[in-house]
Design a protein around this motif. Sequence first.
Motif, short mmCIF file in Angstrom:
data_model
loop_
_atom_site.label_atom_id
_atom_site.label_comp_id
_atom_site.label_asym_id
_atom_site.label_seq_id
_atom_site.Cartn_x
_atom_site.Cartn_y
_atom_site.Cartn_z
N CYS A 33 0.82 -1.22 0.00
CA CYS A 33 0.00 0.00 0.00
C CYS A 33 0.85 1.26 0.00
N ALA A 37 4.74 -0.33 4.24
CA ALA A 37 3.88 -1.49 4.45
C ALA A 37 4.64 -2.81 4.37
N ARG A 148 -5.00 1.33 4.42
CA ARG A 148 -4.15 1.87 5.50
C ARG A 148 -4.34 3.37 5.63
N ARG A 151 -7.61 4.08 7.30
CA ARG A 151 -7.56 3.79 8.74
C ARG A 151 -6.90 4.92 9.50
N ARG A 152 -5.84 5.47 8.89
CA ARG A 152 -5.16 6.59 9.56
C ARG A 152 -6.04 7.83 9.58
#
Length: 274
Positions: A33, A37, A148, A151-152
């Motif tokens: 990603c 990662a 990702r 999510r952040r």
Amino acid sequence: MEAEIRRWVEQFAREWIQALEKPKRPKVLFIFCDSSAHEPFSDTFIELQNQGIAYDMLFLDGETSAWLGFHRLECAGSGKVIAADEYAPAPIELSKEYAGVVIPEIDLDNAARIAAGMKGTVKAEIVFSALTLNKFVIVGSDVPGIKRSDRRSLRVLELPVPYAKLFRRYMGQLRELGIAFCEQKQLAKAVTERLSAEKPASVDSMPEKDGKRTADIPTDIMVFPEKLITAQQVRSFAEQNIREIRMRKETVISPLALDLLKEQKISVQYSEDR
């Protein structure tokens, strides 16, 4: 000056012959990603190296661009720029160079695109071309389905229940397309097993009878005992519908013969016989 040129030519020829003698290691492509990662997968790479399997890493830079080494790949749609530099391949061409593709983490959006046969992202185009070329694709199964970066940004670790159900449905459709799933910690094992299953039997592994190889070799495979393959011989192989040649490691292939082997899609396997 002439002596120096002769020395360089001699060195080049020696290196070229050595390169021909060394069997090419299988290579797989890992798609991550972002540039960090890959860090949790250091053990995976060690396992692959110990098994003699090479790998490249592709780092996504958004949905439609990525980095492969110093080359920036672009996926911008029909009629637009697909490579940011002249040496970078288009994403849809990339899988040609690899035995298979590994995606440790996939998200809802890309799962949906791949399941629907749509392109438009780097992951979707690479998976589409890999499956079309009958290359294996392995995806991590223990993933939340949310990117990702999302999510952040959103400070959440999982998809809400309706999206989670949709994601599981897409995962089932990806399996129907032939994509394999395994836990992230088992990726190296899955790659090794897949390559072992696809590797043709070597000349050394063939049973012997009265000191000679048995005749149960497929008709499209030729065991080549000589020390030089010429272009004329390759043309003869093509006329006989030979698809694979098995030879000793010291056998030399002429430059024109090497080009014809690639053109006729005839593979070469090396044995340890002397």
